[in-house]
Design a protein around this motif. Structure first.
Motif, PDB file in Angstrom:
ATOM      1  N   ASP A 109       0.873  -1.171   0.000  1.00  0.00           N
ATOM      2  CA  ASP A 109       0.000   0.000   0.000  1.00  0.00           C
ATOM      3  C   ASP A 109       0.914   1.226   0.000  1.00  0.00           C
ATOM      4  O   ASP A 109       1.567   1.517   0.995  1.00  0.00           O
ATOM      5  N   ILE A 110       0.974   1.943  -1.123  1.00  0.00           N
ATOM      6  CA  ILE A 110       1.908   3.059  -1.259  1.00  0.00           C
ATOM      7  C   ILE A 110       1.275   4.396  -0.869  1.00  0.00           C
ATOM      8  O   ILE A 110       1.878   5.458  -1.063  1.00  0.00           O
ATOM      9  N   ALA A 111       0.064   4.355  -0.301  1.00  0.00           N
ATOM     10  CA  ALA A 111      -0.589   5.584   0.143  1.00  0.00           C
ATOM     11  C   ALA A 111       0.106   6.119   1.391  1.00  0.00           C
ATOM     12  O   ALA A 111       0.540   5.364   2.257  1.00  0.00           O
ATOM     13  N   TYR A 120      -2.979   0.264  -3.348  1.00  0.00           N
ATOM     14  CA  TYR A 120      -2.146  -0.936  -3.411  1.00  0.00           C
ATOM     15  C   TYR A 120      -1.457  -1.032  -4.774  1.00  0.00           C
ATOM     16  O   TYR A 120      -2.062  -0.777  -5.816  1.00  0.00           O
ATOM     17  N   ALA A 121      -0.202  -1.403  -4.714  1.00  0.00           N
ATOM     18  CA  ALA A 121       0.576  -1.530  -5.942  1.00  0.00           C
ATOM     19  C   ALA A 121       1.410  -2.800  -5.903  1.00  0.00           C
ATOM     20  O   ALA A 121       1.779  -3.293  -4.827  1.00  0.00           O
ATOM     21  N   LEU A 122       1.685  -3.309  -7.074  1.00  0.00           N
ATOM     22  CA  LEU A 122       2.634  -4.409  -7.228  1.00  0.00           C
ATOM     23  C   LEU A 122       3.990  -3.768  -7.496  1.00  0.00           C
ATOM     24  O   LEU A 122       4.110  -2.890  -8.357  1.00  0.00           O
ATOM     25  N   VAL A 123       4.985  -4.179  -6.730  1.00  0.00           N
ATOM     26  CA  VAL A 123       6.320  -3.582  -6.828  1.00  0.00           C
ATOM     27  C   VAL A 123       7.347  -4.693  -6.988  1.00  0.00           C
ATOM     28  O   VAL A 123       7.273  -5.721  -6.304  1.00  0.00           O
ATOM     29  N   VAL A 124       8.292  -4.498  -7.893  1.00  0.00           N
ATOM     30  CA  VAL A 124       9.326  -5.515  -8.096  1.00  0.00           C
ATOM     31  C   VAL A 124      10.680  -5.015  -7.629  1.00  0.00           C
ATOM     32  O   VAL A 124      10.937  -3.803  -7.573  1.00  0.00           O
ATOM     33  N   ILE A 184       1.306 -12.246   8.027  1.00  0.00           N
ATOM     34  CA  ILE A 184       0.700 -11.608   6.862  1.00  0.00           C
ATOM     35  C   ILE A 184      -0.595 -12.332   6.512  1.00  0.00           C
ATOM     36  O   ILE A 184      -0.639 -13.565   6.470  1.00  0.00           O
ATOM     37  N   ASP A 185      -1.649 -11.573   6.265  1.00  0.00           N
ATOM     38  CA  ASP A 185      -2.969 -12.144   5.984  1.00  0.00           C
ATOM     39  C   ASP A 185      -2.920 -13.058   4.756  1.00  0.00           C
ATOM     40  O   ASP A 185      -2.365 -12.679   3.719  1.00  0.00           O
ATOM     41  N   GLU A 219     -12.237  -7.330  -0.472  1.00  0.00           N
ATOM     42  CA  GLU A 219     -12.921  -6.426   0.459  1.00  0.00           C
ATOM     43  C   GLU A 219     -12.129  -6.265   1.758  1.00  0.00           C
ATOM     44  O   GLU A 219     -12.119  -5.193   2.369  1.00  0.00           O
ATOM     45  N   GLU A 220     -11.451  -7.334   2.186  1.00  0.00           N
ATOM     46  CA  GLU A 220     -10.693  -7.295   3.443  1.00  0.00           C
ATOM     47  C   GLU A 220      -9.625  -6.210   3.441  1.00  0.00           C
ATOM     48  O   GLU A 220      -9.380  -5.535   4.455  1.00  0.00           O
ATOM     49  N   LEU A 221      -8.951  -5.997   2.302  1.00  0.00           N
ATOM     50  CA  LEU A 221      -7.896  -4.996   2.229  1.00  0.00           C
ATOM     51  C   LEU A 221      -8.457  -3.585   2.272  1.00  0.00           C
ATOM     52  O   LEU A 221      -7.871  -2.678   2.868  1.00  0.00           O
ATOM     53  N   LEU A 222      -9.613  -3.383   1.658  1.00  0.00           N
ATOM     54  CA  LEU A 222     -10.246  -2.069   1.698  1.00  0.00           C
ATOM     55  C   LEU A 222     -10.715  -1.735   3.108  1.00  0.00           C
ATOM     56  O   LEU A 222     -10.610  -0.599   3.561  1.00  0.00           O
TER      57      LEU A 222
END
Length: 227
Positions: A109-111, A120-124, A184-185, A219-222
């Protein structure tokens, strides 16, 4: 923000942590560059010409700025203990393998903290080694998210610079790694595994990150962000 507390093995981190290695290389290159610039400034001063004095002053200022970077960089990043203690625990997985390393894909989560809506972002990140892990696709690599901005004046809702730093770069204890994985969930692990195939696309994206459409988030992440 979910953090993960564990005793950092500093000797181990100094030898394998690639984040620290990047900072060391930046610091060394800045010092070398500063010395070269100072040498050039001294040579121009000895020439004793009006134009050489002007160039001498320019090189001297550049040398001081380069030297400042060598001091600022380690302070900007902070100590390895501080990084692990203050950074969010995030899931990452080996998404691509190579003869001399691998690529890990992380869900972050990059916020920024003041933002109520998740980003949320995918980061490599390309890595050379992952002690305690196998270099096989799908291997779970619990990490922390190292977040920063390029400029203190940034007004963006999201962090500009985002990088996963594996817990394995801070400890040799495999029990710690297992505990971090369990912290981690499962929903996050499931979402990450579902997106392993887009690793190459993320590598080609700006800043090595790709935002996830909120409609594609469980929904859980939101709810977590809202809480």
């Amino acid at each position: 923000m979910r953090t993960f507390d564990f005793p950092v093995d500093r000797a181990h981190a100094r030898s394998v942590n690639e984040t620290l290695g990047d900072v060391r290389r930046l610091r060394i290159s800045s010092i070398v560059f500063a010395v070269l610039l100072a040498g050039g400034a001294a040579w121009l001063f000895v020439l004793d010409h009006a134009w050489s004095y002007i160039l001498c002053a320019v090189l001297a200022v550049a040398a001081l700025m380069s030297l400042w970077v060598s001091v600022w960089a380690p302070r900007k990043v902070g100590s390895i203990d501080e990084l692990y203690a203050s950074s969010a625990l995030v899931p990452a997985m080996v998404s691509e393998t190579r003869p001399r390393g691998a690529t890990i894909l992380a869900l972050i989560d990059i916020a920024k903290p003041e933002t109520t809506v998740p980003h949320y972002a995918l980061v490599v990140r390309n890595v050379r080694a992952l002690p305690g892990h196998t270099m096989t696709e799908g291997e779970r690599v619990p990490s922390v998210a190292v977040l920063s901005d390029r400029s203190a004046k940034s007004i963006s809702e999201t962090w500009q610079m985002v990088s996963p730093m594996p817990i394995a770069w801070g400890t040799r204890d495999r029990t710690v790694l297992r505990t971090a994985i369990e912290a981690i969930d499962p929903v996050e692990w499931k979402l990450l595994r579902k997106n392993l195939s887009v690793s190459e696309t993320v590598r080609q994206a700006e800043n090595d990150q790709l935002l996830i459409d909120p409609h594609d988030l469980p929904e859980e992440l939101l709810q977590k962000r809202a809480d």
